[in-house]
Design a protein around this motif. Structure first.
Motif, short mmCIF file in Angstrom:
data_model
loop_
_atom_site.label_atom_id
_atom_site.label_comp_id
_atom_site.label_asym_id
_atom_site.label_seq_id
_atom_site.Cartn_x
_atom_site.Cartn_y
_atom_site.Cartn_z
N ASP A 61 0.82 -1.21 0.00
CA ASP A 61 0.00 0.00 0.00
C ASP A 61 0.85 1.26 0.00
O ASP A 61 0.48 2.27 -0.57
CB ASP A 61 -0.93 0.02 1.20
CG ASP A 61 -2.06 -0.98 1.07
OD1 ASP A 61 -2.31 -1.45 -0.05
OD2 ASP A 61 -2.69 -1.30 2.09
N PHE A 62 2.00 1.19 0.66
CA PHE A 62 2.88 2.35 0.74
C PHE A 62 4.30 1.87 0.96
O PHE A 62 4.53 0.99 1.77
CB PHE A 62 2.45 3.28 1.87
CG PHE A 62 3.02 4.66 1.71
CD1 PHE A 62 2.33 5.61 0.98
CD2 PHE A 62 4.25 4.98 2.23
CE1 PHE A 62 2.87 6.87 0.79
CE2 PHE A 62 4.79 6.23 2.05
CZ PHE A 62 4.10 7.19 1.33
N GLN B 99 1.74 10.09 6.56
CA GLN B 99 0.39 10.65 6.49
C GLN B 99 0.35 11.87 5.57
O GLN B 99 -0.58 12.04 4.78
CB GLN B 99 -0.12 11.00 7.88
CG GLN B 99 -0.41 9.78 8.74
CD GLN B 99 -0.70 10.15 10.19
OE1 GLN B 99 -0.68 11.31 10.57
NE2 GLN B 99 -0.95 9.13 11.00
N GLN C 21 0.59 10.61 1.96
CA GLN C 21 -0.68 10.03 1.51
C GLN C 21 -1.72 11.12 1.27
O GLN C 21 -2.53 11.01 0.35
CB GLN C 21 -1.17 9.00 2.52
CG GLN C 21 -0.31 7.74 2.51
CD GLN C 21 -0.67 6.77 3.61
OE1 GLN C 21 -1.06 7.15 4.71
NE2 GLN C 21 -0.51 5.48 3.31
N ASN D 72 1.99 7.22 -3.29
CA ASN D 72 1.97 5.81 -2.90
C ASN D 72 3.37 5.32 -2.53
O ASN D 72 3.58 4.16 -2.24
CB ASN D 72 1.34 4.92 -3.98
CG ASN D 72 2.16 4.83 -5.25
OD1 ASN D 72 3.07 5.62 -5.48
ND2 ASN D 72 1.83 3.86 -6.08
N ARG E 274 4.36 9.20 -6.91
CA ARG E 274 3.48 8.11 -7.35
C ARG E 274 4.34 7.25 -8.24
O ARG E 274 5.04 7.75 -9.11
CB ARG E 274 2.28 8.64 -8.13
CG ARG E 274 1.35 9.44 -7.24
CD ARG E 274 -0.13 9.18 -7.34
NE ARG E 274 -0.61 7.91 -7.76
CZ ARG E 274 -1.01 6.92 -6.94
NH1 ARG E 274 -0.94 7.07 -5.63
NH2 ARG E 274 -1.49 5.80 -7.42
#
Length: 120
Positions: free
Chosen positions: A8-9, A75, A78, A83, A110
């Motif tokens: 996810d990250f 945070q 995001q 990503n 990204r």
């Protein structure tokens, strides 16, 4: 070599992610935490300093401060649509005796899997 799926990250201290292309640079993001040790904590540190060795109270405090600064940075990344983070770094500054700022920063990007590997 197959490309592993991106979690996810992802964050790295490198300037790129192997197997992925940066498709958008979203800018520098940061997480800043300012911490101090309580009076009780300072007494505990004094006792540990007296006996020598690893000062675990300070080690734990520093580890928590870095983790909190990192989480704040993620945070922030995001929130701007990243990503991944590249070129992640830490910095710390003593603002006043017993009070330290921990800064974690990096470039929010990204990324997408590279469509084909570069030929040798």
């Amino acid at each position: 070599m197959p490309i592993r799926p991106l979690s996810d990250f992802t964050a790295t201290t490198a300037n790129s992610l192997d197997g992925y292309d940066v498709v958008d640079h979203l800018g520098v993001v940061r997480g800043i935490i300012v911490r101090s040790r309580s009076v009780i904590g300072r007494i505990g540190v004094g006792i540990q300093t007296f006996f020598g060795g690893n000062i675990t109270l300070l080690t734990d405090m520093c580890d928590r401060a870095r983790a909190d600064a990192f989480e704040t940075m993620v945070q922030h990344a995001q929130a701007v649509g990243a990503n991944a983070l590249i070129a992640v770094r830490y910095d710390a500054t003593e603002i006043m005796p017993g009070v330290t700022e921990v800064l974690c920063y990096g470039t929010a990007v990204r990324v997408a899997p590279r469509m084909r590997q570069a030929s040798s």
